[in-house]
Design an enzyme around this catalytic site. Structure first.
Site, PDB file in Angstrom:
ATOM      1  N   GLY A  75      13.324  16.078  35.437  1.00 37.35           N
ATOM      2  CA  GLY A  75      12.447  16.521  36.357  1.00 37.35           C
ATOM      3  C   GLY A  75      11.348  17.815  35.907  1.00 37.35           C
ATOM      4  O   GLY A  75      11.656  18.634  35.862  1.00 37.35           O
ATOM      5  N   ALA A 102       8.485  18.786  36.865  1.00 39.54           N
ATOM      6  CA  ALA A 102       7.511  19.567  37.853  1.00 39.54           C
ATOM      7  C   ALA A 102       7.357  20.748  37.113  1.00 39.54           C
ATOM      8  O   ALA A 102       8.151  21.088  36.186  1.00 39.54           O
ATOM      9  CB  ALA A 102       8.102  19.497  39.365  1.00 39.54           C
ATOM     10  N   VAL A 103       6.670  21.809  38.149  1.00 41.19           N
ATOM     11  CA  VAL A 103       6.407  23.087  37.382  1.00 41.19           C
ATOM     12  C   VAL A 103       7.792  23.957  37.310  1.00 41.19           C
ATOM     13  O   VAL A 103       7.952  24.594  36.123  1.00 41.19           O
ATOM     14  CB  VAL A 103       5.283  23.753  38.221  1.00 41.19           C
ATOM     15  CG1 VAL A 103       4.977  25.176  37.453  1.00 41.19           C
ATOM     16  CG2 VAL A 103       4.183  22.986  38.317  1.00 41.19           C
ATOM     17  N   GLY A 106      10.772  22.830  36.460  1.00 42.63           N
ATOM     18  CA  GLY A 106      11.481  22.123  35.501  1.00 42.63           C
ATOM     19  C   GLY A 106      10.836  22.538  33.972  1.00 42.63           C
ATOM     20  O   GLY A 106      11.477  22.918  33.272  1.00 42.63           O
ATOM     21  N   ALA A 113      15.549  17.357  46.569  1.00 42.89           N
ATOM     22  CA  ALA A 113      16.974  17.212  46.975  1.00 42.89           C
ATOM     23  C   ALA A 113      17.179  16.136  47.731  1.00 42.89           C
ATOM     24  O   ALA A 113      16.242  15.735  48.341  1.00 42.89           O
ATOM     25  CB  ALA A 113      17.170  18.409  47.784  1.00 42.89           C
ATOM     26  N   SER A 129      16.573  30.768  42.155  1.00 44.14           N
ATOM     27  CA  SER A 129      15.614  31.530  42.937  1.00 44.14           C
ATOM     28  C   SER A 129      14.431  32.072  42.266  1.00 44.14           C
ATOM     29  O   SER A 129      14.722  32.814  41.096  1.00 44.14           O
ATOM     30  CB  SER A 129      16.191  32.547  44.246  1.00 44.14           C
ATOM     31  OG  SER A 129      15.433  32.792  44.932  1.00 44.14           O
ATOM     32  N   GLY A 130      13.290  32.421  42.742  1.00 51.49           N
ATOM     33  CA  GLY A 130      12.385  33.171  42.367  1.00 51.49           C
ATOM     34  C   GLY A 130      11.100  32.425  41.824  1.00 51.49           C
ATOM     35  O   GLY A 130      10.066  32.969  41.378  1.00 51.49           O
ATOM     36  N   LYS A 162      23.016  30.330  47.876  1.00 51.12           N
ATOM     37  CA  LYS A 162      21.605  30.253  47.835  1.00 51.12           C
ATOM     38  C   LYS A 162      20.953  29.882  49.640  1.00 51.12           C
ATOM     39  O   LYS A 162      19.867  30.706  49.576  1.00 51.12           O
ATOM     40  CB  LYS A 162      21.137  29.117  47.032  1.00 51.12           C
ATOM     41  CG  LYS A 162      19.688  28.499  47.093  1.00 51.12           C
ATOM     42  CD  LYS A 162      18.672  29.800  46.542  1.00 51.12           C
ATOM     43  CE  LYS A 162      17.290  29.376  46.254  1.00 51.12           C
ATOM     44  NZ  LYS A 162      16.712  28.745  47.091  1.00 51.12           N
ATOM     45  N   HIS A 194      20.867  33.370  51.084  1.00 53.13           N
ATOM     46  CA  HIS A 194      19.869  34.238  50.295  1.00 53.13           C
ATOM     47  C   HIS A 194      18.540  33.882  51.143  1.00 53.13           C
ATOM     48  O   HIS A 194      17.673  34.604  51.465  1.00 53.13           O
ATOM     49  CB  HIS A 194      19.729  33.764  48.815  1.00 53.13           C
ATOM     50  CG  HIS A 194      18.241  34.063  48.247  1.00 53.13           C
ATOM     51  ND1 HIS A 194      17.117  33.432  48.427  1.00 53.13           N
ATOM     52  CD2 HIS A 194      18.109  35.220  47.607  1.00 53.13           C
ATOM     53  CE1 HIS A 194      15.987  33.944  48.053  1.00 53.13           C
ATOM     54  NE2 HIS A 194      16.596  35.104  47.271  1.00 53.13           N
ATOM     55  N   ASN A 195      18.089  32.492  51.190  1.00 53.60           N
ATOM     56  CA  ASN A 195      17.201  32.150  52.061  1.00 53.60           C
ATOM     57  C   ASN A 195      17.220  32.716  53.300  1.00 53.60           C
ATOM     58  O   ASN A 195      15.973  32.967  53.869  1.00 53.60           O
ATOM     59  CB  ASN A 195      16.909  30.636  51.984  1.00 53.60           C
ATOM     60  CG  ASN A 195      16.413  30.086  50.282  1.00 53.60           C
ATOM     61  OD1 ASN A 195      16.429  30.971  49.604  1.00 53.60           O
ATOM     62  ND2 ASN A 195      16.613  29.063  50.426  1.00 53.60           N
ATOM     63  N   GLU A 252      16.187  36.284  53.354  1.00 51.57           N
ATOM     64  CA  GLU A 252      14.820  36.106  53.170  1.00 51.57           C
ATOM     65  C   GLU A 252      14.038  36.166  54.358  1.00 51.57           C
ATOM     66  O   GLU A 252      12.921  37.138  54.702  1.00 51.57           O
ATOM     67  CB  GLU A 252      14.078  35.119  52.061  1.00 51.57           C
ATOM     68  CG  GLU A 252      12.833  34.989  51.726  1.00 51.57           C
ATOM     69  CD  GLU A 252      12.515  33.874  50.838  1.00 51.57           C
ATOM     70  OE1 GLU A 252      13.448  33.841  49.681  1.00 51.57           O
ATOM     71  OE2 GLU A 252      11.725  33.101  50.924  1.00 51.57           O
ATOM     72  N   TYR A 253      14.307  35.166  55.262  1.00 53.98           N
ATOM     73  CA  TYR A 253      13.586  35.025  56.501  1.00 53.98           C
ATOM     74  C   TYR A 253      13.787  36.299  57.341  1.00 53.98           C
ATOM     75  O   TYR A 253      12.653  36.846  58.001  1.00 53.98           O
ATOM     76  CB  TYR A 253      14.180  33.986  57.314  1.00 53.98           C
ATOM     77  CG  TYR A 253      13.613  32.654  57.188  1.00 53.98           C
ATOM     78  CD1 TYR A 253      13.616  31.936  55.824  1.00 53.98           C
ATOM     79  CD2 TYR A 253      13.278  31.838  58.251  1.00 53.98           C
ATOM     80  CE1 TYR A 253      13.226  30.675  55.924  1.00 53.98           C
ATOM     81  CE2 TYR A 253      12.829  30.469  58.204  1.00 53.98           C
ATOM     82  CZ  TYR A 253      12.715  29.926  56.864  1.00 53.98           C
ATOM     83  OH  TYR A 253      12.437  28.544  56.823  1.00 53.98           O
TER      84      TYR A 253
END
Ligand SMILES: *[C@@H]1O[C@H](CO)[C@@H](O)[C@H](O)[C@H]1NC(C)=O
Ligand SMILES: *[C@@H]1O[C@H](CO)[C@@H](O)[C@H](O)[C@H]1NC(C)=O
Ligand SMILES: *[C@@H]1O[C@H](CO)[C@@H](O)[C@H](O)[C@H]1NC(C)=O
Length: 490
Positions: A13, A15-16, A18, A80, A132-133, A188, A191-192, A195-196
């Site tokens: 994969g 994408a950026v 990856g 996902a 994450s990050g 994770k 964590h999200n 973050e909210y």
């Protein structure tokens, strides 16, 4: 025995995210094999970003597998859902006992649990890792939250900890083994959600400074910058200061020109749904999700703003004549609310750990979030300390440090909310955090009446304080007519 290939690990994969993870691994001395279903992407990557680095490519999964050292380690970083399952199916016939498949995408933890069970039946090891990050983190040091089959960890530990973010003087990696099956993706998800919550409480602080104190964006930028040197030192406070200061082409603050209708991709919602499923009062994250929902009803709000009246108190409300001390109150309200939010997040982790038999290392989780990710902050170092002091800590609020911090903040916290209520400025997250705090510290809540009501209309029974072992039903009316528990289910 088949010959061992040159690559330490493969990644599917490109994408950026990856590509950046591959470059990060190569920078740390690992040889990585890159694959993408569209094989021209592989060639482009090798000819450009990956040029001159310890990165090789493959044009088929067979070729990729043949280039890997054993046990083979393969990271899947694709959308996902179905795409992950499809790659797993294609890989199974190519792999042998003990090989490791790692899903680094944003999968739901229940999918990760299912995949763990499935791959165990195929004698393969599976890891679901939160990453994450963002793109920057992937390139220079993400927070990594791996969970799944623990036998896989010794084989991937070195790579994962090398490429992750590092914090504090000891250069500790923001990556450790989280726990069995879906634990990594669950952590994770929380964590999200957190973050909210962090974003919402910062927004409430901004709203109060803007509406009550009428501060300019430059003044607020200075205040956030100042807060960032104290206990609130964190990535989100830092960027908020930058955002406050940023000017549009006409010299006016850009943030004031942005439509106040928040989007969401659903990860905060998943946390709130889990909280409801597990029956854990994660109220601040829940309110933060709802606050975004309310914000997105922009047209309805505009119409209602012409019709519905607010309090008669004027906006010239006297905050004691002392702007500075009210600003300090807001900082303390934000800090206390943040402590409650993290306490609630860890309550949810505890409940999931009990339900799924995960042996979660709470201090380790705080350390994983300490750097690399969006919620990174100095504060998480204090949470780590709290769990180091007492790994069995039932609730963060009961830790000596946090107990004292809240107690130092609470007069300010109450003052801010009371002022906001009087003036009609919404502070859903600050308020729900305080309501939780007051509820959690109450030995007596009015749920006795709820039990009486349930027994009255539904014969659901209740326990007496002086005889809690028995469940009792009372004939509340004494006027005839049966109440049946099968007709109501409240
Ligand atoms: C292939 O690369 C593109 C980006 O170049 C990415 O969007 C896609 O997810 C990748 N797909 C697979 C299956 O490797
Ligand atoms: C409740 O009490 C009334 C009056 O004493 C009686 O007629 C009725 O049968 C009772 N109902 C139940 C469910 O016991
Ligand atoms: C109340 O319930 C009892 C037992 O189920 C039944 O015998 C009686 O007829 C019911 N009375 C009324 C008023 O429905």
């Amino acid at each position: 025995m088949a010959s061992e290939g040159p690559a330490d690990i493969a990644l599917i994969g490109l994408a950026v995210m990856g590509q950046n993870l591959i470059l990060n691994m190569a920078d740390h001395g690992f040889t990585v094999c890159a694959f993408n279903r569209t094989t021209s992407k592989v060639d482009d990557f090798l000819a450009n970003e990956a040029k001159g680095k310890s990165i090789i490519g493959a044009h088929s999964l067979e070729e990729m597998v043949s280039k890997l050292k054993k046990p083979r380690k393969i990271i899947i970083l694709v959308k996902a859902g179905q795409a992950v399952d499809s790659f797993i199916e294609q890989l199974i016939p190519l792999l042998e006992q003990g090989d490791i498949i790692i899903d680094g995408g944003n999968s739901e933890y229940t999918d990760t649990q299912r995949r763990c069970n499935y791959l165990k039946s195929k004698d393969l090891l599976f890891v679901g890792s939160g990453v994450s990050g963002g793109e920057e983190g992937a390139r220079y040091g993400p927070s990594l939250m791996p969970g799944g089959h623990p036998e896989a960890w010794p084989h991937i530990k070195e790579i994962f900890q090398c490429i992750s973010a590092k914090v504090s003087d000891n250069n500790e990696p923001c990556c450790d083994w989280v726990g069995n099956d879906g634990a990594g993706h669950f952590v994770k998800m929380v964590h999200n959600g957190i973050e909210y919550g962090d974003m919402q409480i910062i927004c409430e602080a901004y709203h109060l400074m803007k509406m009550i104190l009428k501060l300019s964006n430059d003044e607020m930028a200075d205040i956030f910058a100042d807060w960032n040197k104290q206990e609130l030192d964190s990535f989100l406070i830092e960027i908020t200061s930058d955002i406050m200061r940023y000017k549009d082409d006409d010299g006016q603050p850009l943030v004031e020109k942005i439509l106040d209708s928040a989007g969401q991709k659903g990860t905060g919602k998943w946390t709130a749904i889990s909280a409801l499923d597990f029956g854990v009062p994660v109220t601040l994250i829940g309110e933060s999700v709802f606050a975004r929902c309310l914000s997105s009803l922009k047209n309805e709000r505009l119409a209602a703003s012409e019709i519905l009246s607010g309090p008669s108190t004027t906006m010239e409300f006297d905050v004691g004549g002392d702007k500075k001390s009210f600003i300090d109150d807001i900082r303390k309200a934000l800090y206390a609310s943040k402590i409650v939010s993290y306490a609630q997040g860890f309550m949810l982790l505890r409940e999931a750990a009990a339900k799924f038999d995960w042996n979660l290392n709470y201090g380790g989780i705080a350390l994983m979030w300490r750097g690399g990710c969006i919620i990174r902050s100095v504060f998480l170092g204090n949470i780590k300390k709290a769990f180091d002091n007492n790994p069995e800590l039932q609730n963060l609020l009961l830790d000596d440090f946090f107990r004292e911090e809240i107690s130092k903040c609470q007069d300010s916290w109450r003052n801010v909310i009371a002022t906001a209520v009087k003036l009609g400025i919404p502070t859903p997250a600050f308020s729900t955090a305080l309501a939780f705090y007051d509820g959690y510290r109450s030995g007596q809540l009015p749920a006795n009446l709820i039990q009486a009501q349930r027994d009255y209309f539904g014969a659901h029974t209740y326990q007496r304080i002086d005889n809690p072992g028995n469940f009792i039903h009372t004939n509340w009316t004494g006027k005839g007519g049966n109440v049946s528990s099968s007709t109501y289910n409240a």
